[in-house]
Design an enzyme around this catalytic site. Structure first.
Site, short mmCIF file in Angstrom:
data_model
loop_
_atom_site.label_atom_id
_atom_site.label_comp_id
_atom_site.label_asym_id
_atom_site.label_seq_id
_atom_site.Cartn_x
_atom_site.Cartn_y
_atom_site.Cartn_z
N TYR A 34 -37.41 20.89 27.29
CA TYR A 34 -36.89 19.53 27.08
C TYR A 34 -37.67 18.56 27.99
O TYR A 34 -38.16 17.53 27.54
CB TYR A 34 -35.39 19.50 27.43
CG TYR A 34 -34.74 18.16 27.22
CD1 TYR A 34 -34.71 17.22 28.25
CD2 TYR A 34 -34.17 17.81 26.00
CE1 TYR A 34 -34.12 15.97 28.06
CE2 TYR A 34 -33.59 16.57 25.80
CZ TYR A 34 -33.56 15.65 26.84
OH TYR A 34 -32.99 14.42 26.65
N ASP A 35 -37.81 18.94 29.26
CA ASP A 35 -38.50 18.05 30.23
C ASP A 35 -39.95 17.82 29.82
O ASP A 35 -40.46 16.71 29.92
CB ASP A 35 -38.44 18.67 31.64
CG ASP A 35 -37.00 18.77 32.14
OD1 ASP A 35 -36.74 19.54 33.08
OD2 ASP A 35 -36.13 18.08 31.55
N SER A 80 -2.66 -0.18 22.29
CA SER A 80 -2.17 0.91 23.16
C SER A 80 -1.15 1.70 22.33
O SER A 80 -0.75 1.28 21.25
CB SER A 80 -1.48 0.31 24.39
OG SER A 80 -0.49 -0.60 23.95
N LYS A 112 -4.85 13.86 24.89
CA LYS A 112 -4.94 12.48 25.38
C LYS A 112 -5.78 12.52 26.66
O LYS A 112 -5.31 12.94 27.71
CB LYS A 112 -3.56 11.90 25.64
CG LYS A 112 -3.59 10.41 25.98
CD LYS A 112 -2.20 9.81 26.03
CE LYS A 112 -2.25 8.30 26.31
NZ LYS A 112 -2.94 7.95 27.58
N LYS A 282 -0.71 11.50 15.51
CA LYS A 282 -0.95 10.44 14.52
C LYS A 282 -0.58 10.93 13.15
O LYS A 282 -0.73 12.12 12.85
CB LYS A 282 -2.45 10.07 14.50
CG LYS A 282 -3.00 9.57 15.81
CD LYS A 282 -4.52 9.48 15.76
CE LYS A 282 -5.06 9.13 17.12
NZ LYS A 282 -6.52 9.28 17.21
N1 LIG Z 1 -6.89 11.66 20.80
C1 LIG Z 1 -6.64 10.36 20.84
O1 LIG Z 1 -6.41 9.67 19.87
C2 LIG Z 1 -6.65 9.72 22.18
C3 LIG Z 1 -7.05 10.47 23.28
N2 LIG Z 1 -7.07 9.95 24.52
C4 LIG Z 1 -6.69 8.67 24.75
N3 LIG Z 1 -6.71 8.21 26.02
C5 LIG Z 1 -6.28 7.85 23.66
C6 LIG Z 1 -5.88 6.49 23.69
C7 LIG Z 1 -5.57 6.02 22.46
BR1 LIG Z 1 -5.01 4.25 22.04
S1 LIG Z 1 -5.77 7.18 21.24
C8 LIG Z 1 -6.27 8.38 22.39
#
Ligand SMILES: NC(=O)c1cnc(N)c2cc(Br)sc12
Length: 314
Positions: A34-35, A80, A112, A282
């Site tokens: 790579y280098d 948020s 998260k 989600k």
């Molecule tokens: N996986 C995700 O959607 C996710 C992960 N880490 C976070 N700090 C956040 C913040 C929002 Br807003 S979504 C999300």
């Protein structure tokens, strides 16, 4: 071979090797190879400056320090998340969604990450702007600093145009090494990896940001075109284009499955090479997201389960 062709060939090869090393964590060539190629590209761009372009792998660590960060406005606000702190609250959130939709949708459960939310804009496959979340509407242009993060591609595997939302973070090992070094030279220590990542990305001199071994995970795609129909498909699409996406996500059909995933990570989080402070849930389908909409500051189709604060072991 024509110099411009050699430059293009070196870029493609170095981008692929960088992707394997920093995104897949599975290099196919030794660092020395790579280098060698990187030095050849640096030499050609020095001899032929007209061949140097912003997306070249040689341009990751920017030029002179900035005097200040330019403010940017997010076309789509970076919202948020609402929080839940117990299984009961999670079940209530799921039941509200079942009531609004009239059926139980598919959910995606993800980690998260405990870092700094950022936005990456790509035009025709090239990174054109990186920005902080700021207050959700107005952030700061930190493109120079985000370009130093090796797991953020400067060039996608396809010439697509979209915006990526994700978290810039400092892995635990980088955090420990950074604080050891600061302790050694008598500088104040960072309290946690999130502060260290935020402090690193607030540096006006991108050479400092480049020295902090930051990383990135994408968790959202913002695009005008109907590229995909659900959030889990958007993660697969981003992965295919060379963007770093955590493999730790799953689809769930019930609150119990969501809770099982959460419980897995209450114990497993200690083994992860980076800090997480919860699980994001989600509704997967974009149509359902559209139908559920937003409150003043958060989507109705997503929620964060926050882990109980860890007892600080003194
Ligand atoms: N996986 C995700 O959607 C996710 C992960 N880490 C976070 N700090 C956040 C913040 C929002 Br807003 S979504 C999300």
């Amino acid at each position: 071979m024509e110099m411009a062709e050699r430059v293009e060939e070196l870029r493609k090869t170095l981008n692929q090797y960088g992707y394997e090393y920093y995104v897949l964590d599975r290099p196919s060539v030794p660092d020395s190879e790579y280098d060698r190629l990187m030095n050849e590209l640096i030499q050609i761009e020095t001899d032929y400056p007209e061949l140097r372009t912003p997306d070249s792998p040689t341009q990751r660590v920017g030029g002179a320090p900035l005097d200040a960060f330019v403010k940017v406005t997010h076309d789509t606000p970076m919202l948020s998340l609402g929080n839940v702190f117990s299984k009961e609250e999670l079940v209530e959130w799921v039941e509200r969604i079942e009531k609004d939709l009239g059926y139980t949708p598919t959910f995606v459960a993800e980690l998260k990450f405990d870092g700094l939310a950022v936005s990456l804009k790509y035009e025709n496959g090239r990174l054109v702007r990186g920005a902080t979340r700021g207050d959700g509407t107005t952030g700061e242009d930190i493109t120079q600093n985000l370009k130093t993060i090796r797991s953020i591609p400067l060039r996608l595997k396809e010439d697509a145009t979209f915006e990526v939302r994700g978290e810039a973070y400092m892995p635990k090992r980088s955090f420990e090494q950074l604080n050891d070094e600061r302790e050694r030279v008598g500088e104040p220590l960072f309290a946690n990896p999130r502060n260290a990542a935020a402090g690193s990305l607030r540096q006006l001199d991108s050479k400092i940001a480049a020295s902090r071994n930051l990383a990135f995970f994408a968790y959202g795609l913002v695009s005008q075109d109907d590229l995909v129909a659900s959030h889990d498909e958007s993660l697969d699409y981003l992965k295919r284009l060379g963007v770093a996406v955590s493999g730790d996500y799953t689809t769930c059909k019930t609150a119990d499955e969501l809770w099982d995933y959460i419980e897995t990570y209450v114990t497993k989080r200690g083994e992860l090479p980076y800090e997480i402070d919860g699980i994001v849930i989600k509704v997967a389908g974009y149509e359902e997201q559209e139908q559920l909409g937003f409150t003043a500051k958060s989507p109705r189709w997503a929620v964060a389960y926050k882990f109980p604060a860890e007892e600080v072991v003194t």
